[in-house]
Design a protein around this motif. Structure first.
Motif, PDB file in Angstrom:
ATOM      1  N   GLU A 199     -15.755  46.692  -0.925  1.00  7.47           N
ATOM      2  CA  GLU A 199     -14.542  46.428  -1.704  1.00  7.47           C
ATOM      3  C   GLU A 199     -14.851  45.519  -2.891  1.00  7.47           C
ATOM      4  O   GLU A 199     -14.355  45.736  -3.996  1.00  7.47           O
ATOM      5  CB  GLU A 199     -13.464  45.811  -0.815  1.00  7.47           C
ATOM      6  CG  GLU A 199     -12.129  45.700  -1.507  1.00  7.47           C
ATOM      7  CD  GLU A 199     -10.991  45.461  -0.543  1.00  7.47           C
ATOM      8  OE1 GLU A 199      -9.865  45.817  -0.911  1.00  7.47           O
ATOM      9  OE2 GLU A 199     -11.212  44.907   0.542  1.00  7.47           O
ATOM     10  N   ALA A 200     -15.701  44.522  -2.693  1.00  7.66           N
ATOM     11  CA  ALA A 200     -16.111  43.646  -3.794  1.00  7.66           C
ATOM     12  C   ALA A 200     -16.898  44.441  -4.839  1.00  7.66           C
ATOM     13  O   ALA A 200     -16.723  44.242  -6.047  1.00  7.66           O
ATOM     14  CB  ALA A 200     -16.947  42.487  -3.268  1.00  7.66           C
ATOM     15  N   LEU A 201     -17.736  45.345  -4.381  1.00  5.99           N
ATOM     16  CA  LEU A 201     -18.502  46.196  -5.294  1.00  5.99           C
ATOM     17  C   LEU A 201     -17.562  47.036  -6.152  1.00  5.99           C
ATOM     18  O   LEU A 201     -17.797  47.215  -7.347  1.00  5.99           O
ATOM     19  CB  LEU A 201     -19.457  47.088  -4.499  1.00  5.99           C
ATOM     20  CG  LEU A 201     -20.367  47.994  -5.314  1.00  5.99           C
ATOM     21  CD1 LEU A 201     -21.418  47.170  -6.049  1.00  5.99           C
ATOM     22  CD2 LEU A 201     -21.047  49.014  -4.401  1.00  5.99           C
ATOM     23  N   LEU A 202     -16.476  47.514  -5.556  1.00 10.15           N
ATOM     24  CA  LEU A 202     -15.518  48.333  -6.292  1.00 10.15           C
ATOM     25  C   LEU A 202     -14.807  47.563  -7.405  1.00 10.15           C
ATOM     26  O   LEU A 202     -14.231  48.168  -8.308  1.00 10.15           O
ATOM     27  CB  LEU A 202     -14.472  48.932  -5.338  1.00 10.15           C
ATOM     28  CG  LEU A 202     -14.996  49.958  -4.345  1.00 10.15           C
ATOM     29  CD1 LEU A 202     -13.886  50.389  -3.400  1.00 10.15           C
ATOM     30  CD2 LEU A 202     -15.614  51.162  -5.046  1.00 10.15           C
TER      31      LEU A 202
ATOM     32  N   GLY B  49     -29.259  44.013  -0.713  1.00  7.62           N
ATOM     33  CA  GLY B  49     -29.236  44.195   0.735  1.00  7.62           C
ATOM     34  C   GLY B  49     -29.229  45.663   1.117  1.00  7.62           C
ATOM     35  O   GLY B  49     -29.494  46.545   0.295  1.00  7.62           O
ATOM     36  N   GLU B  50     -28.917  45.908   2.382  1.00 16.84           N
ATOM     37  CA  GLU B  50     -28.977  47.259   2.930  1.00 16.84           C
ATOM     38  C   GLU B  50     -28.056  48.240   2.220  1.00 16.84           C
ATOM     39  O   GLU B  50     -28.434  49.392   1.989  1.00 16.84           O
ATOM     40  CB  GLU B  50     -28.639  47.235   4.414  1.00 16.84           C
ATOM     41  CG  GLU B  50     -29.700  46.592   5.273  1.00 16.84           C
ATOM     42  CD  GLU B  50     -29.335  46.618   6.745  1.00 16.84           C
ATOM     43  OE1 GLU B  50     -28.674  47.589   7.175  1.00 16.84           O
ATOM     44  OE2 GLU B  50     -29.718  45.685   7.449  1.00 16.84           O
ATOM     45  N   MET B  51     -26.846  47.791   1.890  1.00 15.14           N
ATOM     46  CA  MET B  51     -25.905  48.709   1.250  1.00 15.14           C
ATOM     47  C   MET B  51     -26.436  49.176  -0.107  1.00 15.14           C
ATOM     48  O   MET B  51     -26.423  50.367  -0.415  1.00 15.14           O
ATOM     49  CB  MET B  51     -24.527  48.067   1.094  1.00 15.14           C
ATOM     50  CG  MET B  51     -23.497  49.026   0.532  1.00 15.14           C
ATOM     51  SD  MET B  51     -21.834  48.328   0.416  1.00 15.14           S
ATOM     52  CE  MET B  51     -21.406  48.209   2.156  1.00 15.14           C
ATOM     53  N   MET B  52     -26.925  48.259  -0.924  1.00 19.14           N
ATOM     54  CA  MET B  52     -27.427  48.646  -2.238  1.00 19.14           C
ATOM     55  C   MET B  52     -28.705  49.468  -2.104  1.00 19.14           C
ATOM     56  O   MET B  52     -28.919  50.418  -2.866  1.00 19.14           O
ATOM     57  CB  MET B  52     -27.659  47.418  -3.124  1.00 19.14           C
ATOM     58  CG  MET B  52     -28.009  47.763  -4.559  1.00 19.14           C
ATOM     59  SD  MET B  52     -26.839  48.861  -5.436  1.00 19.14           S
ATOM     60  CE  MET B  52     -25.385  47.842  -5.545  1.00 19.14           C
TER      61      MET B  52
ATOM     62  N   GLU C 223     -19.212  44.671   5.898  1.00 22.38           N
ATOM     63  CA  GLU C 223     -19.705  45.706   4.982  1.00 22.38           C
ATOM     64  C   GLU C 223     -18.561  46.328   4.195  1.00 22.38           C
ATOM     65  O   GLU C 223     -18.708  46.628   3.009  1.00 22.38           O
ATOM     66  CB  GLU C 223     -20.486  46.757   5.767  1.00 22.38           C
ATOM     67  CG  GLU C 223     -21.795  46.211   6.301  1.00 22.38           C
ATOM     68  CD  GLU C 223     -22.430  47.093   7.351  1.00 22.38           C
ATOM     69  OE1 GLU C 223     -23.664  47.247   7.306  1.00 22.38           O
ATOM     70  OE2 GLU C 223     -21.697  47.615   8.223  1.00 22.38           O
ATOM     71  N   LYS C 224     -17.422  46.501   4.836  1.00 18.95           N
ATOM     72  CA  LYS C 224     -16.252  47.020   4.110  1.00 18.95           C
ATOM     73  C   LYS C 224     -15.829  46.033   3.026  1.00 18.95           C
ATOM     74  O   LYS C 224     -15.485  46.431   1.918  1.00 18.95           O
ATOM     75  CB  LYS C 224     -15.095  47.283   5.069  1.00 18.95           C
ATOM     76  CG  LYS C 224     -15.316  48.491   5.944  1.00 18.95           C
ATOM     77  CD  LYS C 224     -14.178  48.682   6.913  1.00 18.95           C
ATOM     78  CE  LYS C 224     -14.459  49.840   7.844  1.00 18.95           C
ATOM     79  NZ  LYS C 224     -13.382  50.027   8.830  1.00 18.95           N
TER      80      LYS C 224
END
Length: 98
Positions: free
Chosen positions: A56-59, A82-85, A51-52
């Motif tokens: 980081e990829a999202l950033l 997914g869950e993060m979004m 998830e980290k």
């Protein structure tokens, strides 16, 4: 030796978290800082290594795209679905100034 390995892993994890925190809060606009940084503060403690890495990829993406995905004005790329979004789209982590 185990104590040293555990200590080094904890130290590395702390450095990764600090880097992610800084990058999440220093995006370039106040709106992006609050949205992305606020999301990080509310959710990062429970993240595993994958998830980290995803965050980081999202950033690496443009702020306008991240914000558009979060508020639903653009389709979320498959790699970020997914869950993060889903959690980011709730927007319940944003403080409201009064």
């Amino acid at each position: 030796m185990r104590g040293v390995i555990g200590y080094m892993a904890a130290m590395l994890d702390d450095l990764i978290t600090k880097r992610l925190r800084w990058r999440a809060h220093h995006r370039g606009t106040k709106e992006a800082d609050r949205m992305i940084g606020g999301f990080f503060e509310c959710h990062h403690e429970g993240w595993n290594e994958q998830e980290k890495a995803l965050f980081e990829a999202l950033l690496e993406e443009q702020d306008v795209d991240i914000m558009a995905w979060a508020i639903g004005t653009q389709k979320v790329p498959e790699r970020f679905e997914g869950e993060m979004m889903t959690a980011m789209q709730r927007l319940d982590y944003l403080p409201i100034d009064r």
